[in-house]
Enzyme design. Structure first.
Site, PDB file in Angstrom:
ATOM      1  CG  HIS A  96      -1.981   1.032   1.143  1.00 43.80           C
ATOM      2  ND1 HIS A  96      -1.727   2.355   1.398  1.00 43.80           N
ATOM      3  CD2 HIS A  96      -3.293   0.949   0.797  1.00 43.80           C
ATOM      4  CE1 HIS A  96      -2.842   3.047   1.218  1.00 43.80           C
ATOM      5  NE2 HIS A  96      -3.807   2.224   0.850  1.00 43.80           N
ATOM      6  CD  GLU A 169      -5.482   1.749  -2.966  1.00 42.63           C
ATOM      7  OE1 GLU A 169      -6.653   1.681  -2.589  1.00 42.63           O
ATOM      8  OE2 GLU A 169      -4.523   1.856  -2.190  1.00 42.63           O
TER       9      GLU A 169
END
Ligand code: PGA
Length: 254
Positions: A96, A169
């Site tokens: 992430h 993302e």
């Protein structure tokens, strides 16, 4: 029928133990009878097993937010893929952007993590990629996405029963309250799909990979993401710690 089939709630480090337990109970009650495909909760590591216990008897699956690449050993503070599976996880977010930013995780580590996760039956890595605002402005996005994919996944031998989710993302959209325009997301997903075709061949790219979007998804903007050709689902952060809001998003998306 919507073609999306997975929605993931990334609770990040937003909740303590009791708060996570309470929210998991709310999710379980709210999603009772929800027949559509895969809903996944990713709570913090300390509460994984508690949340798993609560989710028993529900269709909601468990995911972790991070993993290490070794099986066992002197790696203070880390958790192995094997242990996550034993704790009941079926998914794990890998790389992430918040980990890349605050923990200096790089794509070499991410590559090792993906490899280790794929070795554990029943555990699927959710590999995050995405460009910075400056990279988008200077038209480097396509290059950045392909480069990140190659570093994270290049050279992997993906077997028939192994699944990988790529989460697109864009870093500038995460937590900003403003999602990307769906058409721009679709463009990026197409780049990702083409890169996966090149790297693994069209059959594996199609059958073993899913592409999901993450970055300020909420119940208002999610409608635009429902029918994108190269989208299979969403990773939701901010809106995932509010049961009603997340339920609305899931109902529209899946
Ligand atoms: P956000 O987070 O929905 O708050 O933008 C998404 C993510 O970081 O996975």
């Amino acid at each position: 029928m919507n073609k999306n089939h997975i929605i993931m709630a990334n609770w990040k480090m937003r909740l303590g133990v009791q708060e996570s337990i309470d929210l998991a109970k709310e999710f379980k009650a709210k999603f009772k009878g929800f027949k559509k495909e895969e809903v996944v909760i990713c709570p913090n590591t300390a509460v994984l097993m508690e949340v798993k216990k609560i989710l028993r008897g529900s269709h909601i699956k468990l995911g972790a937010q991070n993993v290490f690449w070794e099986d066992k050993g002197a790696y203070t503070g880390e958790v192995s893929p094997d242990t996550l599976a034993e704790a009941g996880c079926e998914y794990v977010i890998v790389g992430h952007s918040e980990r890349r930013k605050y923990l200096l995780e790089n794509y070499e580590m991410i590559h090792q993590k993906v490899k280790a996760v794929l070795n554990i039956k029943g555990l699927t890595p959710v590999v995050c990629i995405g460009e910075e605002a400056a990279e988008r402005k200077t038209d480097r996005r396509d290059f950045v996405l392909v480069d990140q994919l190659q570093e994270a996944l290049g050279g992997l031998n993906v077997l028939k029963n192994q699944k990988i989710i790529v989460a697109y993302e864009p870093i500038w959209a995460i937590g900003s309250g403003v999602a990307i325009e769906p058409s721009e997301a679709e463009y990026a997903h197409k780049i990702i799909r083409l890169a996966l075709n090149d790297m693994f061949g069209p059959r594996i790219a199609e059958e073993n990979f899913k592409i999901i979007y993450g970055g300020s998804i909420d119940s208002k903007n999610v409608k635009g993401f429902v029918n994108l050709e190269n989208l299979d689902g969403a990773l939701v952060g901010t809106a995932s710690v509010k049961t009603d809001e997340f339920f609305k998003i899931a109902n529209i998306l899946l």
